[in-house]
Structures are given as C-alpha cells and as structure tokens.
Design an enzyme around this catalytic site. Structure first.
Site, PDB file in Angstrom:
ATOM      1  CG  HIS A  97       2.352  -1.525 -14.324  1.00 54.01           C
ATOM      2  ND1 HIS A  97       3.981  -0.991 -14.035  1.00 54.01           N
ATOM      3  CD2 HIS A  97       2.009  -0.366 -14.883  1.00 54.01           C
ATOM      4  CE1 HIS A  97       4.461  -0.321 -14.639  1.00 54.01           C
ATOM      5  NE2 HIS A  97       3.261   0.306 -15.280  1.00 54.01           N
ATOM      6  CG  HIS A 156       1.630   7.938 -15.231  1.00 49.88           C
ATOM      7  ND1 HIS A 156       2.462   8.686 -16.151  1.00 49.88           N
ATOM      8  CD2 HIS A 156       1.225   7.459 -16.135  1.00 49.88           C
ATOM      9  CE1 HIS A 156       2.905   7.786 -17.249  1.00 49.88           C
ATOM     10  NE2 HIS A 156       2.021   7.155 -17.092  1.00 49.88           N
ATOM     11  CD  GLU A 167      -1.068   3.251 -15.431  1.00 48.34           C
ATOM     12  OE1 GLU A 167       0.272   2.285 -14.592  1.00 48.34           O
ATOM     13  OE2 GLU A 167      -0.237   3.266 -17.139  1.00 48.34           O
TER      14      GLU A 167
END
Length: 330
Positions: free
Chosen positions: A174, A117, A170
């Site tokens: 992040h 994930h 992502e």
C-alpha cells in the site's frame, strides 16, 4: 381449580399483543425494522455474504502472503482516496483462532485499544491499486525514530508472524502506491501519518461517548451514529460473522481521506462485501447484520461456547403456557 375456556380466552386476548411486541423486540429494534421494510434495501441486505471471514484485507492467505504481487487496475495505479483502517484486536484474534484454535495473538496491554491495520490508497469502485513499485525495498531502520510509537499504535498482533513482517507488507503493498503524494513518499512519512491519524481519531472515546463499551451488544445504526458524530464523515463499519453462533462481532472501522489528507465520506468506495444501506438518519456502509445486534467483545470469544436459550421475558413464557392450556381444555 378448573380454568374456564372463556377466562383463558380473555387472558389471551389481553396478553397476545403485549407478548407479540416483546417477542419482536428480541430480534429487531425499531430502526432495523424500518430498514428491513424498505424494498430498496432488501436486495442490498441479501447481497451481504455471511461467511466466517468478512474482511478482504484480513483473510489468512492475504494477511500472511507477502509474495502476492498484485497488479494495478488494468495496469493503472491511480487512486482517489486513502482508507485508514483501525481494527479491534480481540475480534481479529478470534478471526485467526477460527482458522486455527492454537493460533497465537499478541493483544495490546490496554484492553480498550483500537490498533492501526493499514492505510490503503483506493480507487472508487475498485480494490487497490497495490504493489505500485515492484522494485521497492523495505528498510526497518528508516523507522527507528518512531519504532516505539509503531509498536504501540500499529503493532503486529499476529503471534505467528516474525519481526517487521506487517510493516514490510503494508509498505510494499500500500505504501508504494501512497508514495504518489509528497506527504507520504517514504516509509517514515507513510507510517508517521498512520500514527498521527490513530492519535487523532480515538474510536474508543467516540463509542464510549454514546454508551457503546466493550462487552456490549449494539445495533449497526447506533454504532454508525456514534462514529458519524465523532468523525463528522461517513465511515465504513465491518464485522466478523460467526455462522456457528449466529453472532456478528465488531471488527474494523474504516475512515476515508482525500489526497489533501482531509477526512471525507467513504461513499462510493468499494469495501469488500460491505454495502450502502439507507435508513431514516442517513446511510450506513457495512457488512454487519443489519437486523441483529453487533457484539463488541472484551475478550476473545470461546468458540466452544454454546449460546444458552433462555426466555428474556417471563410474560412470553406465560403466553405459551396459556396457549397450551387453551389447547388442552378444548
């Protein structure tokens, strides 16, 4: 033939303790009972919010909104650990289907396959930071050499999203924070590290070795013990709770790494509504229902399915019948 009251009383006296033990076993195992009796854990258990969507990373608005440009913690983008999260695609799909019954999912061909994930830099006691570089861009072509492996280990299982949306999200949210480390300072390094960890930490094998397979019910403690034995470090275990059926579904396993990229305990890390609960064998970090079984689904659950109410132990039925006869003959 008439049953005498004294005979009924004798039978009830013999059966009562047996039926009591069996009926208790339907709702809790020995370890879970120990947890519930621990006063220090009661408050923690009460703090667990049983909403239909547990994961702070998987709420629909967050997962689908790449315009959500969050700030760092008080403008500070420092972080302590990396949370490497693997998801069980079947439960994730069910999560979305609960929002929209027609939501499309792209499940892996391998039916027993955990997917990545995300890889999330995190400061202990806080969420994030995130979106650490507001001017960063995402270039899918930088990932050409690992594209096939990305599609295999880190696929976008959301049938509603298009193209490279998940990887873009992502990286911008992040990856731009993880880029503080030289080992993760570009797209290729960041996603390659996620793939490497996915290949090295095969959750299915860890669970299988403990007899925990898809389409089974297990306690959180059993799942935690299996993962602790496989990882050597304390992970965080996350569930999706369906209030309609009162069933918790295994959804995510989160593994923590320090800045040297070594696995470490997740203790002290904030994981949405997960809490740390002590039990005789250690400490489990979870938002799963601690006193009820957790279902590890093999198929996306049917939201219209109604749980059948059946007595699992005939002796409990017998006990209730004898109680009725006793009352009737008084």
């Amino acid at each position: 033939m008439q049953i005498k009251f004294c005979e009924i009383s004798t039978i009830l006296w013999v059966i009562s303790p047996i039926a009591t033990v069996l009926s208790l076993s339907l709702t809790s195992d020995e370890i879970s009972s120990e947890l519930i009796r621990n006063e220090d854990n009661l408050k923690r258990i009460e703090d667990i919010k049983h909403n239909i969507f547990f994961s702070d990373e998987l709420s629909s608005s967050e997962y689908h909104d790449d315009l959500d440009m969050e700030m760092g913690i008080d403008g500070n983008y420092e972080w302590d650990l990396l949370i490497f999260t693997q998801q069980w695609p079947v439960t994730t799909c069910y999560h979305w289907r609960e929002e929209d019954k027609n939501h499309a999912c792209k499940l892996p061909a391998d039916k027993e396959f955990w997917t990545v994930h995300g890889l999330w830099p995190t400061k202990k006691g806080h969420f994030g930071p995130s979106f650490c570089n507001k001017t960063a861009k995402f270039d899918i072509h930088l990932l050409d050499e690992i594209k096939d492996r990305l599609n295999h280990f880190w696929p976008d299982i959301d049938g509603e999203s298009k193209g490279d949306w998940l990887w873009k999200h992502e990286w911008l949210k992040h990856g731009t924070c993880a880029a503080e480390l030289e080992e993760l300072d570009n797209e290729l390094k960041y996603f390659s590290q996620g793939i490497t960890w996915r290949e090295g930490f095969e959750l299915s094998k860890m669970l299988d070795s403990a007899g925990i397979h898809p389409d089974s019910n297990n306690t959180v403690v059993a799942i935690h013990t299996a993962l602790l034995n496989g990882l050597g470090k304390n992970p965080s275990i996350h569930c999706l709770y369906d209030s309609k059926t009162d069933i918790s579904y295994l959804e995510e396993i989160r593994i923590c790494f320090d800045k040297e990229l070594n696995a470490t305990d997740c203790d002290g890390v904030k994981h949405g509504d997960a809490v740390s609960i002590d039990y005789p064998g250690g400490t489990v970090i979870t938002n799963c229902h601690i006193s009820k079984p957790v279902h590890y689904p093999s198929l996306v659950p049917n939201k219209r399915r109604q749980a059948e109410k059946k007595w699992k132990f005939p002796i409990v039925n017998l006990y209730k019948l004898l109680q009725f006869i006793m009352w009737f003959t008084l």
